[in-house]
Structures are given as C-alpha cells and as structure tokens.
Design an enzyme around this catalytic site. Structure first.
Site, short mmCIF file in Angstrom:
data_model
loop_
_atom_site.label_atom_id
_atom_site.label_comp_id
_atom_site.label_asym_id
_atom_site.label_seq_id
_atom_site.Cartn_x
_atom_site.Cartn_y
_atom_site.Cartn_z
N GLU A 97 0.82 -1.22 0.00
CA GLU A 97 0.00 0.00 0.00
C GLU A 97 0.85 1.27 0.00
O GLU A 97 0.38 2.35 0.37
CB GLU A 97 -0.95 0.01 1.21
CG GLU A 97 -1.93 -1.13 1.25
CD GLU A 97 -2.96 -1.10 0.13
OE1 GLU A 97 -2.80 -0.34 -0.84
OE2 GLU A 97 -3.92 -1.86 0.23
N HIS A 115 -2.77 2.24 8.61
CA HIS A 115 -3.78 1.52 7.85
C HIS A 115 -3.97 0.16 8.52
O HIS A 115 -2.99 -0.52 8.84
CB HIS A 115 -3.33 1.32 6.40
CG HIS A 115 -4.16 0.31 5.66
ND1 HIS A 115 -5.51 0.48 5.44
CD2 HIS A 115 -3.84 -0.89 5.11
CE1 HIS A 115 -5.97 -0.57 4.78
NE2 HIS A 115 -4.99 -1.42 4.57
N HIS A 172 -7.18 -3.23 9.34
CA HIS A 172 -8.45 -3.85 8.98
C HIS A 172 -9.24 -4.17 10.26
O HIS A 172 -9.51 -5.33 10.54
CB HIS A 172 -8.21 -5.15 8.21
CG HIS A 172 -7.41 -5.01 6.95
ND1 HIS A 172 -7.01 -6.11 6.19
CD2 HIS A 172 -6.94 -3.92 6.29
CE1 HIS A 172 -6.32 -5.69 5.13
NE2 HIS A 172 -6.26 -4.37 5.17
N TYR A 191 -20.76 12.59 19.21
CA TYR A 191 -19.98 13.82 18.97
C TYR A 191 -18.52 13.53 18.64
O TYR A 191 -17.82 14.35 18.04
CB TYR A 191 -20.13 14.79 20.14
CG TYR A 191 -19.30 14.47 21.36
CD1 TYR A 191 -17.99 14.92 21.46
CD2 TYR A 191 -19.83 13.72 22.42
CE1 TYR A 191 -17.22 14.62 22.57
CE2 TYR A 191 -19.06 13.42 23.53
CZ TYR A 191 -17.76 13.87 23.60
OH TYR A 191 -17.00 13.56 24.68
N HIS A 208 -12.43 -3.22 2.71
CA HIS A 208 -11.00 -3.26 2.97
C HIS A 208 -10.66 -2.91 4.43
O HIS A 208 -10.29 -3.79 5.19
CB HIS A 208 -10.30 -2.32 1.97
CG HIS A 208 -8.82 -2.41 1.96
ND1 HIS A 208 -8.04 -1.99 0.91
CD2 HIS A 208 -7.94 -2.84 2.90
CE1 HIS A 208 -6.77 -2.19 1.18
NE2 HIS A 208 -6.68 -2.70 2.39
N TYR A 227 -8.14 19.40 21.87
CA TYR A 227 -8.49 18.14 22.53
C TYR A 227 -7.74 16.97 21.92
O TYR A 227 -7.44 16.95 20.72
CB TYR A 227 -10.01 17.89 22.41
CG TYR A 227 -10.45 16.59 23.02
CD1 TYR A 227 -10.70 16.48 24.39
CD2 TYR A 227 -10.58 15.44 22.24
CE1 TYR A 227 -11.07 15.29 24.95
CE2 TYR A 227 -10.96 14.25 22.80
CZ TYR A 227 -11.21 14.17 24.15
OH TYR A 227 -11.58 12.97 24.70
P1 13P Z 1 1.25 -5.14 3.29
O1 13P Z 1 1.59 -6.37 4.11
O2 13P Z 1 1.83 -5.20 1.92
O3 13P Z 1 1.59 -3.89 4.04
O4 13P Z 1 -0.29 -5.10 2.98
C1 13P Z 1 -1.33 -5.49 3.75
C2 13P Z 1 -2.57 -4.73 3.40
O5 13P Z 1 -3.22 -4.15 4.22
C3 13P Z 1 -3.04 -4.59 2.06
O6 13P Z 1 -4.13 -3.74 2.07
#
Ligand code: 13P
Length: 215
Positions: free
Chosen positions: A76, A95, A97, A116, A158, A211
């Site tokens: 990514e 990032h 999941h 809020y 995702h 905050y």
């Molecule tokens: P990577 O292990 O390449 O960082 O990717 C995992 C991922 O979240 C793909 O969306």
C-alpha cells in the site's frame, strides 16, 4: 547508519505495529504504517510478521516511489506516499483492517454523526472511499479524496486509514474510529440511528480545539 531521530522513528513504527495488534485493531500483518522523515517516508515492509521487524527492516520510500532497504515496501506504499504528498499536515499514517470499521466499509457506509466523537476525524462524518484493488493508483486516489478535510476514512471492502501529525495521534485516532464503527454497528441493530446536526459537530470541533493527544 541512521541518524538518532530516524532510528527513533523506525523503532516507533515497530512499537506502533505491535500496539495495533495488542489493541485488537489489526490482524496478523494486514496493516501498515508510515512516518514522514525529512523529505522521505519510512514505511513497514510488506507481509512481514511484526515481531520479526527490526529498525533495518523498515523501508525508506522516496516521494518518487523508489525504495531503499533489504525488504519490499508495503503493497500500500502508493496511498501512503500520495497522502503524504497531498497533505503536508500529515506526518504519520496508520492503515488497518479493524473488525467493525471493516464491517461498515463492506456495507459501503460512511460513519454519520451518531456521536460527537465523529468530530475527532475532522468533520461531521467519516467517509467510505469506493472500492479499488489494494495497492492501486485508483485506491490511492479514492483514499486521498475521502480524506479531504478529514483525518480518517474507511476503504470499502477493505479497512481504515487514520492520519495525524504524529504516529501516536494516528494510532489513537484508529482506535477512536473503530469505537465509532462499533457503536454505529450497534445502533443499526436497533433501527435507524438519530444523528447530531452538522452545526453541533462544528461546535464540537471548535470546542475540542486542542483536545486529544498532544504529541
Ligand atoms: P502489506 O503487508 O503489503 O503492508 O499489505 C497489507 C494490506 O493491508 C493490504 O491492504
């Protein structure tokens, strides 16, 4: 060798990766983290178990997309790079999941102003970017757009992206987004949730001012 500040950032990325899993906002190696350093980016390598990471395994990513390091950059890297370019206010990107955020993202829903605390992401909703294949320019474009004026977004089918001027703030925000997604998911079991008006979220944004985490 790395300068002491670069080494600190490489170590902070590894600690944040472990923390993501401890906090339960990520599974396995599905997340990735980047931090700005001078005129380049430090980013996690692709598909590497976090407990195996060392400061050397964090990849140096230039703004032109070239990399330096023994391992390949996260798949990514594009959206990390493009967000850093589009957003000079951003120094760190998380990032992951997380379960509830991803459930909401699978349904293609924005998180509306149910609470809020939606304001901590910078506006009266947390947008869900349309789906595009992982690692693509299209996903990157969609993410940059969904983040306009915001510090977090969902990615359809995702996961989430949270950004901040520091890594600790981006990580803190990831947990807040997951909490909001959990609450939103809960309200949907009971019906259509009542929402706070935009003016109230604007008031909260003004009131919050400084905050949240300071660093
Ligand atoms: P990577 O292990 O390449 O960082 O990717 C995992 C991922 O979240 C793909 O969306």
């Amino acid at each position: 060798m790395f300068s002491s500040t670069e080494l600190e950032k490489r170590q902070a990325i590894i600690s944040a990766c472990m923390e993501m899993n401890r906090l339960g906002i990520n599974q396995g190696t599905s997340g990735n983290i980047s931090v700005r350093h001078d005129d380049f980016i430090l980013i996690t390598p692709t598909s590497t178990p976090y407990e195996r990471l060392t400061p050397e395994s964090i990849v140096r990513l230039e703004l032109d997309g070239s990399t330096k390091g023994p391992l390949q950059a996260s798949s990514e890297w594009r959206f990390h790079r493009d967000i850093m370019i589009a957003r000079p206010d951003v120094n760190a990107i998380v990032h992951a999941h997380p379960i509830y955020s991803t459930i909401i993202a699978i349904m293609g829903l924005d998180i509306p102003p149910i609470h809020y605390m939606v304001a901590v992401a910078g506006g009266d909703d947390i947008r869900c970017a349309p789906y595009a294949t992982f690692g693509t320019e299209e996903l990157s474009r969609n993410a940059v757009e969904a983040l306009e004026g915001r510090k977090a977004c969902l990615l359809a089918h995702h996961g989430i992206i949270a950004v901040g001027d520091s890594l600790s703030k981006a990580l803190w925000l990831s947990v807040e987004v997951e909490t909001l997604a959990h609450q939103f998911h809960g309200t949907l079991q009971l019906g259509k949730p009542p929402l706070l008006p935009k003016e109230e979220i604007d008031r909260v944004i003004t009131k919050m001012g400084t905050y949240g985490l300071k660093e």
